[in-house]
Design an enzyme around this catalytic site. Sequence first.
Site, mmCIF file in Angstrom:
data_model
loop_
_atom_site.group_PDB
_atom_site.id
_atom_site.type_symbol
_atom_site.label_atom_id
_atom_site.label_comp_id
_atom_site.label_asym_id
_atom_site.label_seq_id
_atom_site.Cartn_x
_atom_site.Cartn_y
_atom_site.Cartn_z
ATOM 1 N N ASP A 133 0.804 -1.215 0.000
ATOM 2 C CA ASP A 133 0.000 0.000 0.000
ATOM 3 C C ASP A 133 0.843 1.274 0.000
ATOM 4 O O ASP A 133 2.073 1.222 0.161
ATOM 5 C CB ASP A 133 -0.961 0.001 1.203
ATOM 6 C CG ASP A 133 -0.320 -0.556 2.473
ATOM 7 O OD1 ASP A 133 0.919 -0.493 2.592
ATOM 8 O OD2 ASP A 133 -1.049 -1.065 3.329
ATOM 9 N N ASN B 241 -7.300 -3.236 14.438
ATOM 10 C CA ASN B 241 -8.694 -3.549 14.088
ATOM 11 C C ASN B 241 -8.784 -4.730 13.112
ATOM 12 O O ASN B 241 -9.837 -4.983 12.542
ATOM 13 C CB ASN B 241 -9.383 -2.313 13.493
ATOM 14 C CG ASN B 241 -8.759 -1.861 12.173
ATOM 15 O OD1 ASN B 241 -7.856 -2.508 11.643
ATOM 16 N ND2 ASN B 241 -9.247 -0.761 11.628
ATOM 17 N N HIS C 13 -7.078 -5.068 10.242
ATOM 18 C CA HIS C 13 -6.843 -4.808 8.815
ATOM 19 C C HIS C 13 -5.562 -5.478 8.332
ATOM 20 O O HIS C 13 -4.629 -5.700 9.099
ATOM 21 C CB HIS C 13 -6.867 -3.304 8.470
ATOM 22 C CG HIS C 13 -5.704 -2.490 8.936
ATOM 23 N ND1 HIS C 13 -5.835 -1.200 9.414
ATOM 24 C CD2 HIS C 13 -4.365 -2.748 8.981
ATOM 25 C CE1 HIS C 13 -4.652 -0.722 9.722
ATOM 26 N NE2 HIS C 13 -3.738 -1.634 9.477
ATOM 27 N N GLU D 296 -9.642 -2.154 5.451
ATOM 28 C CA GLU D 296 -10.251 -1.916 6.754
ATOM 29 C C GLU D 296 -11.458 -2.839 6.947
ATOM 30 O O GLU D 296 -11.975 -3.403 5.975
ATOM 31 C CB GLU D 296 -10.688 -0.448 6.837
ATOM 32 C CG GLU D 296 -9.527 0.553 6.765
ATOM 33 C CD GLU D 296 -8.760 0.695 8.078
ATOM 34 O OE1 GLU D 296 -8.615 -0.300 8.811
ATOM 35 O OE2 GLU D 296 -8.281 1.817 8.347
HETATM 36 C C1 F6R Z 1 1.560 -1.442 6.060
HETATM 37 C C2 F6R Z 1 0.256 -2.099 6.173
HETATM 38 C C3 F6R Z 1 -0.501 -2.135 7.464
HETATM 39 C C4 F6R Z 1 0.388 -2.432 8.673
HETATM 40 C C5 F6R Z 1 -0.451 -2.452 9.955
HETATM 41 C C6 F6R Z 1 0.405 -2.702 11.187
HETATM 42 O O1 F6R Z 1 2.081 -1.578 4.763
HETATM 43 O O2 F6R Z 1 -0.234 -2.599 5.201
HETATM 44 O O3 F6R Z 1 -1.516 -3.107 7.395
HETATM 45 O O4 F6R Z 1 1.021 -3.667 8.496
HETATM 46 O O5 F6R Z 1 -1.134 -1.248 10.078
HETATM 47 O O6 F6R Z 1 1.291 -1.647 11.358
HETATM 48 P P1 F6R Z 1 2.483 -1.724 12.405
HETATM 49 O O7 F6R Z 1 3.388 -2.779 11.942
HETATM 50 O O8 F6R Z 1 3.127 -0.353 12.344
HETATM 51 O O9 F6R Z 1 1.864 -2.018 13.724
#
Ligand code: F6R
Length: 246
Positions: free
Chosen positions: A68, A136, A138, A143
Site C-alpha cells: 500500500d 482492528n 486490517h 479496513e
Molecule cells: C503497512 C500495512 C498495514 C500495517 C499495519 C500494522 O504496509 O499494510 O496493514 O502492516 O497497520 O502496522 P504496524 O506494523 O506499524 O503495527
Amino acid sequence: MFTIIVKENTQEMAQAAFEVIKGVLDKKPNAVLGLATGSSPIGLYKKMIEDHKLTGRSYKDVVTFNLDEYVRLDRNHSQSYYTFMKEHLFDHIDIDLNNVHIPDGNAADFDAEVRRYEAELSKFHVDVQVMGIGSNGHIGFNEPGTPFTATTHIEALKESTRNDNARFFASIDDVPTHAVTMGIASIMKAKKILLLASTSYKAKAIAAMIHGPVTENCPASVLQSHPDVIVITDKAAASLLADEGH
Ligand code: F6R
C-alpha cells in the site's frame, strides 16, 4: 493453514521471519516478494540487510510489490511508504529499482492507477507476502467491512487506523485520510504469507484472525482459508490464543 511461532522478543521474531525469507530466496533468487511498511517488518528488513552485507546475497533479480501507499502524500515525504522502503531496505541492498512496485499515492487518475497496479501484480505470482496486522484486524489497508473480493483500490482509513499511525506525523491532521491498497483478493493469491505482530495491542486482532469467525469485520480472518500462513508474534501478541504456551 496457520503455522504459529511465538518468540520472546522482536529480535527473535526478526530472526525467525528472516529464516522464512531466506528459505524462499535460497530456492529462488528471482523470487517475488510482497512487502509491507510499519513497525512490524523493520527488524526483518534489518536482518535482510545484514545478510546481504555479510553473505553478498544479491537482490538484483528479486521483484517486489508493496501492499500500500498513502494517498496525496508526496513520494519524497518523510512518511511516504516509498521513503520508508528506501530507508529501511532498498537503499541498503542491491535491488534494481525497476523491479520495485509501490502504488503511486500521487496519481493524477486513481481509477487508472488501481487498474495499473493490479494488472502489474497479476503478471507475477508473489512467493511470500510479508505483512503486519492492524489493531482492528486490517491487512494491507483493507479496513473492516472491505469485501474479500476486493482487488487493488482506494480505501478510506478508519479513525482508529489514523490514530494508530499518528505517531509518525506531527499531528493527527497530517495523517492521510486515504490509501491505495492491494485488495484482499490480491493478497490471497500469494503462495505464502508471513504475518508479524508484537505487543498486547495486537492480541485481540491476532486471536480474532485465528479463532474468530471468518468475517469481513475482521479482514485478517480471511487468512483462515489461505493454505500457508506463517504467523510470528511475541508472547504479548499471542496472549489471547487458545493454545498459547503449549
Ligand atoms: C503497512 C500495512 C498495514 C500495517 C499495519 C500494522 O504496509 O499494510 O496493514 O502492516 O497497520 O502496522 P504496524 O506494523 O506499524 O503495527
